[in-house]
Design a protein around this motif. Structure first.
Motif, PDB file in Angstrom:
ATOM      1  N   LEU A  15       0.835  -1.210   0.074  1.00 13.02           N
ATOM      2  CA  LEU A  15       0.228  -0.122  -0.015  1.00 13.02           C
ATOM      3  C   LEU A  15       0.675   1.286   0.202  1.00 13.02           C
ATOM      4  O   LEU A  15       1.866   1.219   0.697  1.00 13.02           O
ATOM      5  N   LEU A  16       0.455   2.205  -0.808  1.00 15.10           N
ATOM      6  CA  LEU A  16       1.214   3.353  -0.739  1.00 15.10           C
ATOM      7  C   LEU A  16       0.504   4.468   0.396  1.00 15.10           C
ATOM      8  O   LEU A  16      -0.480   4.855   0.497  1.00 15.10           O
ATOM      9  N   THR A  17       1.453   4.826   1.350  1.00 11.54           N
ATOM     10  CA  THR A  17       0.992   5.293   2.579  1.00 11.54           C
ATOM     11  C   THR A  17       1.730   6.680   2.756  1.00 11.54           C
ATOM     12  O   THR A  17       2.608   7.082   2.045  1.00 11.54           O
ATOM     13  N   ARG A  18       1.039   7.509   3.525  1.00 10.84           N
ATOM     14  CA  ARG A  18       1.575   8.904   4.006  1.00 10.84           C
ATOM     15  C   ARG A  18       1.299   9.139   5.517  1.00 10.84           C
ATOM     16  O   ARG A  18       0.389   8.574   6.008  1.00 10.84           O
ATOM     17  N   VAL A  19       2.063   9.924   6.223  1.00  9.84           N
ATOM     18  CA  VAL A  19       2.083   9.979   7.686  1.00  9.84           C
ATOM     19  C   VAL A  19       2.001  11.305   7.518  1.00  9.84           C
ATOM     20  O   VAL A  19       2.740  12.254   7.149  1.00  9.84           O
ATOM     21  N   GLU A  20       1.025  11.995   8.461  1.00  6.60           N
ATOM     22  CA  GLU A  20       0.884  13.570   8.899  1.00  6.60           C
ATOM     23  C   GLU A  20       1.023  13.713  10.380  1.00  6.60           C
ATOM     24  O   GLU A  20       0.317  12.918  11.080  1.00  6.60           O
ATOM     25  N   GLU A  21       1.804  14.790  10.601  1.00  6.86           N
ATOM     26  CA  GLU A  21       1.641  15.270  12.118  1.00  6.86           C
ATOM     27  C   GLU A  21       0.520  16.053  12.471  1.00  6.86           C
ATOM     28  O   GLU A  21       0.423  17.022  11.374  1.00  6.86           O
ATOM     29  N   HIS A  22      -0.184  15.975  13.511  1.00  4.81           N
ATOM     30  CA  HIS A  22      -1.247  16.865  13.829  1.00  4.81           C
ATOM     31  C   HIS A  22      -0.920  17.213  15.355  1.00  4.81           C
ATOM     32  O   HIS A  22      -0.324  16.824  15.817  1.00  4.81           O
ATOM     33  N   LEU A  23      -1.785  18.398  15.771  1.00  7.71           N
ATOM     34  CA  LEU A  23      -1.580  18.847  17.276  1.00  7.71           C
ATOM     35  C   LEU A  23      -1.717  17.630  17.967  1.00  7.71           C
ATOM     36  O   LEU A  23      -1.033  17.618  19.149  1.00  7.71           O
ATOM     37  N   ARG A  24      -2.971  16.916  17.944  1.00  3.45           N
ATOM     38  CA  ARG A  24      -3.171  15.844  19.074  1.00  3.45           C
ATOM     39  C   ARG A  24      -2.953  14.416  18.572  1.00  3.45           C
ATOM     40  O   ARG A  24      -2.987  13.461  19.459  1.00  3.45           O
ATOM     41  N   HIS A  25      -2.558  14.173  17.210  1.00  2.00           N
ATOM     42  CA  HIS A  25      -2.540  12.969  16.871  1.00  2.00           C
ATOM     43  C   HIS A  25      -1.681  12.825  15.784  1.00  2.00           C
ATOM     44  O   HIS A  25      -1.119  13.843  15.136  1.00  2.00           O
ATOM     45  N   THR A  26      -1.172  11.516  15.397  1.00  2.00           N
ATOM     46  CA  THR A  26      -0.336  11.271  14.114  1.00  2.00           C
ATOM     47  C   THR A  26      -1.198  10.559  13.323  1.00  2.00           C
ATOM     48  O   THR A  26      -1.768   9.173  13.769  1.00  2.00           O
ATOM     49  N   SER A  27      -1.560  10.846  12.023  1.00  2.00           N
ATOM     50  CA  SER A  27      -2.334   9.862  11.088  1.00  2.00           C
ATOM     51  C   SER A  27      -1.444   9.238  10.064  1.00  2.00           C
ATOM     52  O   SER A  27      -0.164   9.763   9.589  1.00  2.00           O
ATOM     53  N   VAL A  28      -2.080   8.207   9.635  1.00  2.00           N
ATOM     54  CA  VAL A  28      -1.497   7.353   8.578  1.00  2.00           C
ATOM     55  C   VAL A  28      -2.596   7.219   7.567  1.00  2.00           C
ATOM     56  O   VAL A  28      -3.725   6.978   7.905  1.00  2.00           O
ATOM     57  N   GLU A  29      -2.125   7.514   6.194  1.00  4.16           N
ATOM     58  CA  GLU A  29      -3.142   7.214   5.179  1.00  4.16           C
ATOM     59  C   GLU A  29      -2.868   6.292   4.300  1.00  4.16           C
ATOM     60  O   GLU A  29      -1.448   6.487   3.671  1.00  4.16           O
ATOM     61  N   ALA A  30      -3.689   5.449   3.559  1.00  2.00           N
ATOM     62  CA  ALA A  30      -2.948   4.559   2.571  1.00  2.00           C
ATOM     63  C   ALA A  30      -4.115   4.485   1.631  1.00  2.00           C
ATOM     64  O   ALA A  30      -5.378   4.162   1.891  1.00  2.00           O
ATOM     65  N   GLU A  31      -3.913   4.548   0.141  1.00  2.00           N
ATOM     66  CA  GLU A  31      -4.621   4.323  -0.789  1.00  2.00           C
ATOM     67  C   GLU A  31      -4.968   2.949  -1.332  1.00  2.00           C
ATOM     68  O   GLU A  31      -3.998   2.460  -1.353  1.00  2.00           O
ATOM     69  N   MET A  32      -6.166   2.497  -1.273  1.00  2.00           N
ATOM     70  CA  MET A  32      -6.403   1.397  -1.630  1.00  2.00           C
ATOM     71  C   MET A  32      -6.889   1.370  -3.284  1.00  2.00           C
ATOM     72  O   MET A  32      -8.045   1.238  -3.693  1.00  2.00           O
ATOM     73  N   THR A  33      -5.834   1.299  -3.962  1.00  2.00           N
ATOM     74  CA  THR A  33      -6.037   1.208  -5.306  1.00  2.00           C
ATOM     75  C   THR A  33      -6.526   0.045  -6.192  1.00  2.00           C
ATOM     76  O   THR A  33      -6.939  -0.125  -7.008  1.00  2.00           O
ATOM     77  N   GLU A  34      -5.858  -1.044  -5.509  1.00  2.00           N
ATOM     78  CA  GLU A  34      -6.089  -2.368  -6.151  1.00  2.00           C
ATOM     79  C   GLU A  34      -6.807  -3.333  -5.012  1.00  2.00           C
ATOM     80  O   GLU A  34      -6.795  -2.872  -3.634  1.00  2.00           O
ATOM     81  N   PRO A  35      -7.795  -4.156  -5.450  1.00  2.00           N
ATOM     82  CA  PRO A  35      -8.490  -5.002  -4.706  1.00  2.00           C
ATOM     83  C   PRO A  35      -7.673  -5.931  -3.889  1.00  2.00           C
ATOM     84  O   PRO A  35      -6.585  -6.220  -4.258  1.00  2.00           O
ATOM     85  N   LEU A  36      -7.995  -6.336  -2.706  1.00  2.00           N
ATOM     86  CA  LEU A  36      -6.955  -6.945  -1.693  1.00  2.00           C
ATOM     87  C   LEU A  36      -7.690  -8.332  -1.434  1.00  2.00           C
ATOM     88  O   LEU A  36      -8.715  -8.538  -1.420  1.00  2.00           O
ATOM     89  N   SER A  37      -6.855  -9.334  -1.444  1.00  2.00           N
ATOM     90  CA  SER A  37      -7.408 -10.877  -1.154  1.00  2.00           C
ATOM     91  C   SER A  37      -7.601 -10.762   0.219  1.00  2.00           C
ATOM     92  O   SER A  37      -7.649  -9.818   1.213  1.00  2.00           O
TER      93      SER A  37
END
Length: 92
Positions: A20-42
């Motif tokens: 999965l292609l991911t990105r991490v972002e820092e925020h004031l009260r949390h850190t987030s991780v997002e992943a694009e789901m471009t392909e179907p997963l088994s």
């Protein structure tokens, strides 16, 4: 890097290892991780992805007809429990 950032980076690395292609972002009260789901997963890959995001404080899947699907996870930053967390103020 705060502990939440280290945990989020570890989650992102594990999701990346699953393809999965991911990105991490820092925020004031949390850190987030997002992943694009471009392909179907088994089914097996979904189980692995869920095992990874289950370590976060919150997670979910955002699905839209415009942008596809985005998996997200949040790791909260800890709040200091000692010291002067309220700032200066009148003493009694």
């Amino acid at each position: 890097m705060p502990a939440s950032g280290v945990s989020a980076a570890a989650l992102a690395a594990r999701l990346s290892a699953l393809g999965l292609l991911t990105r991490v972002e820092e925020h004031l009260r949390h850190t987030s991780v997002e992943a694009e789901m471009t392909e179907p997963l088994s089914a097996g890959s979904w189980r692995e992805v869920l095992d990874v995001v289950a370590e976060a404080d919150r997670f979910g899947l955002l699905a839209t007809s415009l942008n596809g699907r985005t998996l997200w996870a949040v790791v909260r930053k800890t709040v200091p429990t000692t010291g002067d967390v309220g700032g200066p103020g009148p003493q009694r």
